[in-house]
Design a protein around this motif. Structure first.
Motif, PDB file in Angstrom:
ATOM      1  N   TYR A  44       0.823  -1.205   0.000  1.00  0.00           N
ATOM      2  CA  TYR A  44       0.000   0.000   0.000  1.00  0.00           C
ATOM      3  C   TYR A  44       0.858   1.256   0.000  1.00  0.00           C
ATOM      4  O   TYR A  44       0.600   2.202  -0.739  1.00  0.00           O
ATOM      5  N   LEU A  47       2.383   1.775  -3.385  1.00  0.00           N
ATOM      6  CA  LEU A  47       1.385   2.191  -4.373  1.00  0.00           C
ATOM      7  C   LEU A  47       0.992   3.639  -4.172  1.00  0.00           C
ATOM      8  O   LEU A  47       0.867   4.399  -5.133  1.00  0.00           O
ATOM      9  N   TYR A  54       2.952   9.943  -9.657  1.00  0.00           N
ATOM     10  CA  TYR A  54       2.254   9.973 -10.940  1.00  0.00           C
ATOM     11  C   TYR A  54       1.387  11.216 -11.088  1.00  0.00           C
ATOM     12  O   TYR A  54       1.320  11.810 -12.144  1.00  0.00           O
ATOM     13  N   TYR A 309     -12.241  10.815 -19.715  1.00  0.00           N
ATOM     14  CA  TYR A 309     -11.643   9.677 -19.012  1.00  0.00           C
ATOM     15  C   TYR A 309     -12.410   9.354 -17.745  1.00  0.00           C
ATOM     16  O   TYR A 309     -12.701   8.193 -17.455  1.00  0.00           O
ATOM     17  N   VAL A 317     -10.189   1.380 -18.341  1.00  0.00           N
ATOM     18  CA  VAL A 317      -9.384   0.507 -17.493  1.00  0.00           C
ATOM     19  C   VAL A 317      -9.581  -0.958 -17.867  1.00  0.00           C
ATOM     20  O   VAL A 317      -8.655  -1.763 -17.827  1.00  0.00           O
TER      21      VAL A 317
ATOM     22  N   ILE B 114       4.496  -2.485 -10.890  1.00  0.00           N
ATOM     23  CA  ILE B 114       3.181  -1.953 -10.528  1.00  0.00           C
ATOM     24  C   ILE B 114       2.101  -2.994 -10.771  1.00  0.00           C
ATOM     25  O   ILE B 114       1.206  -3.205  -9.935  1.00  0.00           O
ATOM     26  N   LEU B 118      -0.522  -4.518  -8.138  1.00  0.00           N
ATOM     27  CA  LEU B 118      -1.969  -4.395  -8.315  1.00  0.00           C
ATOM     28  C   LEU B 118      -2.634  -5.758  -8.415  1.00  0.00           C
ATOM     29  O   LEU B 118      -3.840  -5.880  -8.205  1.00  0.00           O
ATOM     30  N   LYS B 123      -7.393  -3.664  -1.574  1.00  0.00           N
ATOM     31  CA  LYS B 123      -8.609  -2.871  -1.744  1.00  0.00           C
ATOM     32  C   LYS B 123      -8.287  -1.692  -2.656  1.00  0.00           C
ATOM     33  O   LYS B 123      -7.136  -1.379  -2.903  1.00  0.00           O
ATOM     34  N   PHE B 128      -6.563   2.626  -7.938  1.00  0.00           N
ATOM     35  CA  PHE B 128      -5.152   2.665  -8.321  1.00  0.00           C
ATOM     36  C   PHE B 128      -4.988   2.490  -9.822  1.00  0.00           C
ATOM     37  O   PHE B 128      -4.167   3.142 -10.447  1.00  0.00           O
ATOM     38  N   ARG B 129      -5.801   1.591 -10.380  1.00  0.00           N
ATOM     39  CA  ARG B 129      -5.712   1.417 -11.826  1.00  0.00           C
ATOM     40  C   ARG B 129      -6.073   2.716 -12.543  1.00  0.00           C
ATOM     41  O   ARG B 129      -5.462   3.079 -13.539  1.00  0.00           O
ATOM     42  N   LEU B 130      -7.046   3.413 -11.987  1.00  0.00           N
ATOM     43  CA  LEU B 130      -7.464   4.695 -12.566  1.00  0.00           C
ATOM     44  C   LEU B 130      -6.294   5.669 -12.595  1.00  0.00           C
ATOM     45  O   LEU B 130      -6.036   6.329 -13.603  1.00  0.00           O
ATOM     46  N   ILE B 131      -5.558   5.726 -11.476  1.00  0.00           N
ATOM     47  CA  ILE B 131      -4.439   6.668 -11.404  1.00  0.00           C
ATOM     48  C   ILE B 131      -3.339   6.278 -12.373  1.00  0.00           C
ATOM     49  O   ILE B 131      -2.826   7.103 -13.119  1.00  0.00           O
ATOM     50  N   PHE B 132      -3.009   4.993 -12.390  1.00  0.00           N
ATOM     51  CA  PHE B 132      -1.860   4.593 -13.199  1.00  0.00           C
ATOM     52  C   PHE B 132      -2.173   4.619 -14.685  1.00  0.00           C
ATOM     53  O   PHE B 132      -1.271   4.598 -15.504  1.00  0.00           O
ATOM     54  N   PHE B 133      -3.430   4.644 -15.019  1.00  0.00           N
ATOM     55  CA  PHE B 133      -3.756   4.690 -16.437  1.00  0.00           C
ATOM     56  C   PHE B 133      -3.970   6.123 -16.921  1.00  0.00           C
ATOM     57  O   PHE B 133      -3.941   6.380 -18.127  1.00  0.00           O
TER      58      PHE B 133
END
Lengths: 328, 347
Positions: A44, A47, A54, A309, A317, B114, B118, B123, B128-133
């Motif tokens: 966590y 990330l 990012y 988006y 996604v 990453i 993921l 949770k 997180f996928r939203l941010i990294f994409f």
């Protein structure tokens, strides 16, 4: 194994304590069913840190786009501007001719996306469901067109367009897109190919027995089942055409001759020049170009896509999963 | 997949009407070619014709006069001029090569990390996928240029200045500059990894979990599982991502060379122009193809151990056969020689 270690140690502590130690260890290191706290904590925190890195440029962009010149120079102000100024946005939008360029961006990206959808689905279907001589060569060439930089074909194509008198019109983008040679079209062809391969052949054969021709079975059976592929290709095609500046500037915007076509991204890449002409035309009303105004301009040019988006995030996604690029 | 099924369905029909089958196949091939017509047109007009023409351009000096284009044949003159006397092209090309060689593996390894994280049971996976994409939407040349210009592309917590200084003190300037650029624009380089993360993630989710269980039972650790199961399974995706990243970086507006090519194309000077730019484009494309080939080759060069063994056995067998043949030939020759000698001595 942990149990063995525990039991091998000759300890005088009561059993209860042992159980507690066991439990704690299980909590930290995890067991077969559940991951431990340490691992989860590490994941966590990593990330969140990387996520922050990012988003950092975007946050920076947003915060500095509201600042006034005094805020920019004041070293004590880092993130929150002293007052939220919207004048930066106003000036940036005016200098970019925002309404017109937004509309033209949408038209360019939208029309080419439509062409891409038509051509790539047809080509992908041809590759996926028929055997014909030279199929492997066609495949190799499609991959080659993806790897080959567009610069190598750019100059003759430019000359060709100028001979056809379509330089500086939308046709310069529509024609390659309609023939499966648009920007990143090989990826879209491969997505459709992968998708149509998964359509059960039995269905198509049943349709043939019922008297449907090849085109009818394509329109009635294969196309309706490929909706996820269409969504994926449409999204990516739109985004990539929207963000394309190099070829748009060359073919549609025109380097030597101004055609009237422009996009937000091109306006952004010429931001400095645009702003100075705008500032001259308005006279004393405009402040000189500073960091906040250019950040406001940058934010304005990505804003439409960001909104898109966040509205369509689920499709973005899940797109790669759905398109089946990674195989069954 | 389609091939298999056609071969399976063949024998049923083949018994009755053999000639019809051939016509069906021909009809299918015709239908396939019909569907491919747009691509054939595109390949002829937008691939084959420009490729040949641009090669012809590269061998010429082209000047645009009010009367039209005038060609003057130079042979390889454009290439020698670019390589020997162009002030910008070669240094930019070296910059491009070095920064690509560094940033592509960084991007792919980062994307894999990453994706692995993921892929755990966590949770807020969607968030997180939203941010990294998100960067996929934003990444484009001018926007990256703006952000890098304001120094928003560097990690402020990391003292990049110190890193670049340390690097430039050790390495020669031509190598140190691109490395320093990579470090100072770290965030925007990591931004290139959006699509790659998704590709890795969906590949990881498709690995059969019973493989891990079997390995666990045999006493493998997480670390061993990663190297022996995860990596080999997603190897095709690694190659895909390496190629995709290289192509993406090469076509980005932030790349100095493609800007240089465009500038040369519209330059008014007598030695530059379309021909000169075409020669540049050819050199650049060769370099890009080499880089892609390098990345793909490094990954594909190591084959399956099983295949390696089979190949080795085949090679050994061939060698043995050759030796046998040679021995037999020698025997035959010797037999002849002795026969001759014997006849001589008898005579």
């Amino acid at each position: 194994m942990q149990r063995n270690m525990q039991s091998s140690k000759p300890r005088l502590s009561p059993e209860e304590r042992q159980i507690r130690v066991d439990k704690f260890k299980k909590f930290m290191m995890g067991s077969k069913e559940k991951d431990g706290f340490l691992k989860m904590f590490l994941i966590y925190s990593l990330l969140i840190c990387i996520g922050f890195i990012y988003v950092y440029p975007i946050l920076y962009m947003i915060s500095s786009s509201f600042m006034s010149l005094d805020d920019l120079l004041d070293s004590s102000i880092k993130w929150l501007p002293s007052s939220f100024r919207l004048s930066n946005y106003l000036q940036a939008a005016k200098s970019m001719d925002y309404g017109r360029s937004l509309w033209q961006s949408v038209v360019i990206a939208g029309v080419t996306t439509l062409c891409n959808l038509i051509s790539c689905s047809v080509i992908g279907y041809g590759l996926a469901s028929f055997n014909f001589p030279g199929k492997k060569v066609a495949f190799g060439l499609i991959i080659l067109t993806f790897v080959l930089p567009s610069q190598i074909t750019m100059i003759p194509t430019y000359v060709l367009y100028s001979n056809m008198k379509i330089l500086g019109t939308l046709w310069a983008f529509i024609l390659p897109a309609l023939t499966g040679m648009g920007i990143n079209a090989p990826i879209f062809i491969l997505i459709f190919w992968q998708f149509f391969r998964q359509v059960p052949r039995v269905l198509v054969e049943a349709a043939h027995i019922d008297g449907a021709g090849y085109f009818k079975s394509f329109f009635r059976i294969s196309l309706p089942s490929a909706v996820p592929a269409f969504i994926t290709v449409a999204l990516f095609s739109f985004v990539w055409y929207w963000n394309e500046s190099y070829l748009t500037e060359l073919y549609v915007h025109g380097v030597m001759t101004e055609s009237g076509w422009t996009t937000l991204i091109i306006q952004l890449s010429n931001f400095q020049a645009n702003y100075s002409t705008y500032a001259q035309s308005t006279g004393a009303g405009a402040t000189s170009l500073n960091e906040s105004i250019s950040m406001a301009g940058t934010l304005l040019s990505v804003l439409p896509l960001m909104i898109m988006y966040f509205v369509l995030q689920r499709y973005f996604v899940e797109s790669v999963d759905r398109s089946g690029i990674t195989g069954e | 997949m389609t091939k298999k099924e056609t071969t399976q369905s063949k024998p049923k029909k083949e018994k009755k009407v053999h000639i019809r089958m051939g016509s069906l196949e021909r009809r299918e091939a015709l239908a396939g070619l019909t569907f491919m017509i747009p691509w054939f047109i595109g390949a002829a007009v937008f691939l084959a014709y420009p490729l040949i023409t641009s090669f012809w351009y590269a061998l010429n000096n082209i000047r645009i006069t009010p009367m039209g284009k005038t060609f003057r044949f130079l042979g390889y003159g454009n290439f020698t001029q670019i390589l020997l006397s162009d002030q910008q092209f070669l240094p930019d090309l070296v910059d491009y090569i070095i920064s690509t060689l560094i940033s592509v593996p960084v991007i792919v390894v980062f994307a894999l990390l990453i994706a692995m994280m993921l892929n755990q049971k966590i949770k807020l996976k969607g968030f997180f996928r939203l941010i990294f994409f998100l960067p996929v939407i934003i990444v484009s040349g001018p926007i990256l240029g703006m952000l890098n210009g304001q120094n928003a592309g560097s990690i402020s917590a990391l003292d990049t200045q110190a890193i670049t200084q340390a690097i430039s003190s050790v390495l020669p300037a031509i190598v140190a500059k691109p490395i320093g650029d990579v470090f100072s624009n770290m965030v925007t380089i990591l931004w290139y990894s959006g699509v790659q993360i998704l590709i890795f993630l969906s590949a990881l989710q498709k690995i059969n979990s019973s493989m891990y269980e079997a390995a666990r039972i045999d006493g493998a650790s997480d670390w061993e599982c990663f190297w022996k199961i995860t990596l080999p399974t997603i190897k095709p995706m690694i190659v895909l991502n390496l190629v995709y990243t290289t192509v993406f970086i090469s076509n980005n507006d932030q790349n100095a060379i493609i800007v240089l090519i465009k500038a040369a194309m519209f330059s008014g000077t007598s030695e530059k122009g379309y021909g000169y730019a075409a020669a540049m484009a050819w050199l650049y494309s060769l370099v890009v193809l080499l880089l892609v080939g390098l990345f793909a080759g490094v990954m594909l060069i190591r084959k399956d151990p099983y295949e390696q063994e089979v190949k080795k056995a085949k090679r050994d067998m061939k060698k043995e056969k050759r030796q046998l043949k040679r021995m037999r030939r020698r025997q035959a020759r010797n037999a002849k020689k002795y026969a001759k000698l014997e006849t001589k001595t008898v005579a």
